[in-house]
Motif scaffolding. Structure first.
Motif, PDB file in Angstrom:
ATOM      1  N   ARG A 136      -0.603 -73.490 -13.459  1.00  0.00           N
ATOM      2  CA  ARG A 136      -0.352 -72.901 -14.770  1.00  0.00           C
ATOM      3  C   ARG A 136      -1.495 -71.987 -15.189  1.00  0.00           C
ATOM      4  O   ARG A 136      -1.262 -70.918 -15.769  1.00  0.00           O
ATOM      5  CB  ARG A 136      -0.154 -74.019 -15.813  1.00  0.00           C
ATOM      6  N   ARG A 137      -2.713 -72.374 -14.907  1.00  0.00           N
ATOM      7  CA  ARG A 137      -3.859 -71.540 -15.273  1.00  0.00           C
ATOM      8  C   ARG A 137      -3.839 -70.225 -14.490  1.00  0.00           C
ATOM      9  O   ARG A 137      -4.173 -69.163 -15.025  1.00  0.00           O
ATOM     10  CB  ARG A 137      -5.169 -72.282 -15.014  1.00  0.00           C
ATOM     11  N   LEU A 138      -3.471 -70.275 -13.222  1.00  0.00           N
ATOM     12  CA  LEU A 138      -3.433 -69.062 -12.416  1.00  0.00           C
ATOM     13  C   LEU A 138      -2.264 -68.172 -12.807  1.00  0.00           C
ATOM     14  O   LEU A 138      -2.369 -66.941 -12.758  1.00  0.00           O
ATOM     15  CB  LEU A 138      -3.348 -69.429 -10.931  1.00  0.00           C
ATOM     16  N   ALA A 139      -1.140 -68.787 -13.166  1.00  0.00           N
ATOM     17  CA  ALA A 139       0.023 -67.996 -13.565  1.00  0.00           C
ATOM     18  C   ALA A 139      -0.290 -67.133 -14.776  1.00  0.00           C
ATOM     19  O   ALA A 139       0.218 -66.005 -14.909  1.00  0.00           O
ATOM     20  CB  ALA A 139       1.211 -68.916 -13.851  1.00  0.00           C
ATOM     21  N   ALA A 140      -1.147 -67.634 -15.659  1.00  0.00           N
ATOM     22  CA  ALA A 140      -1.523 -66.857 -16.842  1.00  0.00           C
ATOM     23  C   ALA A 140      -2.298 -65.596 -16.470  1.00  0.00           C
ATOM     24  O   ALA A 140      -2.365 -64.648 -17.260  1.00  0.00           O
ATOM     25  CB  ALA A 140      -2.356 -67.719 -17.787  1.00  0.00           C
ATOM     26  N   ALA A 141      -2.889 -65.578 -15.279  1.00  0.00           N
ATOM     27  CA  ALA A 141      -3.618 -64.398 -14.804  1.00  0.00           C
ATOM     28  C   ALA A 141      -2.806 -63.603 -13.801  1.00  0.00           C
ATOM     29  O   ALA A 141      -3.330 -62.685 -13.158  1.00  0.00           O
ATOM     30  CB  ALA A 141      -4.948 -64.818 -14.183  1.00  0.00           C
ATOM     31  N   GLY A 142      -1.538 -63.974 -13.619  1.00  0.00           N
ATOM     32  CA  GLY A 142      -0.680 -63.261 -12.675  1.00  0.00           C
ATOM     33  C   GLY A 142      -0.781 -63.741 -11.257  1.00  0.00           C
ATOM     34  O   GLY A 142      -0.286 -63.078 -10.332  1.00  0.00           O
ATOM     35  N   GLY A 143      -1.407 -64.900 -11.034  1.00  0.00           N
ATOM     36  CA  GLY A 143      -1.561 -65.422  -9.689  1.00  0.00           C
ATOM     37  C   GLY A 143      -0.649 -66.595  -9.406  1.00  0.00           C
ATOM     38  O   GLY A 143       0.166 -66.995 -10.239  1.00  0.00           O
ATOM     39  N   ALA A 144      -0.806 -67.159  -8.210  1.00  0.00           N
ATOM     40  CA  ALA A 144       0.025 -68.284  -7.795  1.00  0.00           C
ATOM     41  C   ALA A 144      -0.786 -69.205  -6.902  1.00  0.00           C
ATOM     42  O   ALA A 144      -1.745 -68.786  -6.236  1.00  0.00           O
ATOM     43  CB  ALA A 144       1.272 -67.800  -7.061  1.00  0.00           C
ATOM     44  N   LEU A 145      -0.394 -70.475  -6.890  1.00  0.00           N
ATOM     45  CA  LEU A 145      -1.013 -71.492  -6.037  1.00  0.00           C
ATOM     46  C   LEU A 145      -0.005 -71.884  -4.963  1.00  0.00           C
ATOM     47  O   LEU A 145       1.090 -72.356  -5.281  1.00  0.00           O
ATOM     48  CB  LEU A 145      -1.422 -72.712  -6.863  1.00  0.00           C
ATOM     49  N   VAL A 146      -0.358 -71.688  -3.704  1.00  0.00           N
ATOM     50  CA  VAL A 146       0.577 -71.895  -2.597  1.00  0.00           C
ATOM     51  C   VAL A 146       0.086 -73.043  -1.727  1.00  0.00           C
ATOM     52  O   VAL A 146      -1.040 -72.990  -1.217  1.00  0.00           O
ATOM     53  CB  VAL A 146       0.705 -70.617  -1.739  1.00  0.00           C
TER      54      VAL A 146
END
Length: 487
Positions: A136-146
């Motif tokens: 969720r924290r990365l999604a706010a910056a436009g990223g993703a956790l894979v």
């Protein structure tokens, strides 16, 4: 929580952080603030711009910084980060070691990123339970956790669980970091330690003092010991074990007669206490062998578990050794014969495992014989080593008895004798308490490390070291530099 989870390290996942290249800094700042990811780092890379400035400041003699145009701010030592990229020259000018240290760490992690076009990726390890929060924290910056598959031949880092068992974790981590696949022995190790401590420190009054000390730690008193607050369950367990043993011994600040003897008087029945300590130790060693067999299975499969001296083969031998010794002591020939057969079978399995690990030939045979001799000798010496539980239990009882005899002897000699008796009781109890608490603590730790942990662990794991750097306080962030650039 099921025991299967309590007895294992925190589940780890290999992850990739995929973000737009232009949002790499923001994503790294969010990761550092979350403090739940161990990112792969570039080994032996040249220091970055922030690291070079930090090195210059740390080697340069202290000098007054030029007067800033804005409000004065103190030098910061703890690493910190800001969302916006600061002007490094200004940080160096104002000797802001904290922000420079944070920037140096961020530069180091950023060098580990793989850039493909407009996308940057970093790999690392993250506790499975923390992945949704980090995503969720990365999604706010436009990223993703894979999620990724672990690299072949690479074990995840080990993080022991938090909660009540964290008070016992230092017992394990002082010895070493358990491999990720192994059992987490924090709870059993802590319980075993406090029980052994209680056997050597058996006195209701002395145990109550330890409980009071645990309560003081729990309340954060005295303040200079506040950093040890998380150890209060450990101290409370030791105090409770000492009180239970004291009830069994009939000891309350020594043989004062306040309590009846429920099991035995250490000074009156030393042989019985000695036998009980050895039997207790043999039981602990059998459990350690069983846990070692589980660890060997997890580390290398059934073959390693079967033939290892600290695995199934060692367990079979030790059970046979113990049964044989019990048969001899109890004059039971049949029991002794069964024990001898089991011990021989266990030694044969150990011999096969050791010989297969050698180069073979005469040298391999000689090494196998030496290792078998070591297995046999260690089984006997390690079992007898638990006799120290009885020996130091007797020492504790003897010191308390000496103090009490002196106290009662002085108490019958008038007013001056009463004053002397009180002084002797207080000072003698304090001295014996401090001395025996230290001795019992050290001896219980020695038995834990050399007799028990040596059977649990053959390899050592790698501790989980998440990257955590907090954001600078808002007021600090506003004052940090005159020039900032987004990035």
């Amino acid at each position: 929580m099921p025991w299967s989870e309590v007895m294992t390290p925190v589940p780890m996942r290999r992850v990739a952080v995929v973000v737009p290249h232009e949002a790499l800094r923001v994503s790294l700042v969010r990761i550092a603030e979350a403090g739940c990811v161990e990112l792969d780092r570039v080994e032996e890379a040249a220091p970055g711009a922030a690291a070079q400035r930090l090195q210059r400041l740390q080697t340069r003699p202290e000098a007054p910084a030029p007067a800033p145009s804005g409000p004065a701010r103190p030098t910061r030592e703890a690493a910190a980060l800001t969302v916006l990229a600061p002007d490094l020259d200004t940080l160096e000018e104002h000797r802001d070691l904290g922000l420079l240290a944070g920037e140096a760490q961020l530069e180091e992690r950023a060098r580990g990123a793989v850039v493909r076009g407009e996308v940057a990726g970093l790999a690392g390890w993250c506790p499975a339970a923390e992945m949704p929060r980090l995503a969720r924290r990365l999604a706010a910056a436009g990223g993703a956790l894979v999620p990724l598959r672990p690299p072949p031949g690479v074990d995840p880092p080990t993080q022991l669980r938090s909660g009540p068992s964290a008070a016992f974790a230092p017992l394990v981590t002082t010895y070493g970091t358990p491999p990720y696949t192994d059992v987490d022995p924090s709870w059993p190790a802590g319980i075993t330690y406090v029980v052994m401590f209680g056997i050597m420190f058996g006195d209701v009054g002395h145990g109550a003092l330890l409980l009071l000390g645990a309560l003081a730690l729990r309340l954060g008193r005295p303040r200079r010991l506040a950093r040890y607050r998380r150890l209060w369950p450990f101290l409370a367990g030791a105090g409770a074990a000492a009180m239970l043993a004291g009830v069994a011994y009939g000891e309350f600040f020594g043989p004062t007669g306040v309590l009846p003897v429920l099991w035995l008087n250490p000074l009156a029945s030393p042989a019985r206490l000695l036998a009980a300590a050895v039997v207790f130790g043999a039981g602990l060693l059998a459990l350690a062998h069983a846990a070692g067999a589980v660890n060997r299975w997890r580390e290398g499969g059934p073959g390693k578990a079967l033939y290892a001296a600290s695995g199934g083969a060692g367990l079979v031998f030790f059970l046979g050794f113990a049964l044989g010794a019990a048969g001899l002591v109890l004059h039971r020939p049949n029991l002794a014969a069964v024990g001898a057969a089991l011990a021989a079978a266990g030694l044969a399995l150990v011999a096969v495992g050791v010989f297969r690990a050698t180069t073979g030939g005469f040298a391999g045979l000689a090494e196998t014989v030496v290792r078998l001799f070591d297995v046999v000798v260690r089984a006997g010496t390690n079992t007898l080593s638990f006799a120290r539980l009885a020996a130091f239990g007797l020492t504790h009882a003897a010191l308390a008895d000496l103090v009490w005899r002196g106290t009662t002897g002085l108490a019958g000699r008038g007013a001056a004798g009463v004053v002397g008796a009180v002084a002797l009781f207080v000072l003698g109890t304090a001295a014996s308490f401090a001395l025996e608490a230290l001795v019992a603590g050290v001896q219980a730790l020695r038995l834990e490390f050399y007799e028990i942990f040596s059977r649990l662990f053959e390899a050592e794991g790698r501790p989980f070291c998440p990257w955590h750097v907090p954001l600078a306080a808002p007021a600090e962030a506003e004052r940090k530099v005159a020039t900032c650039s987004p990035g």
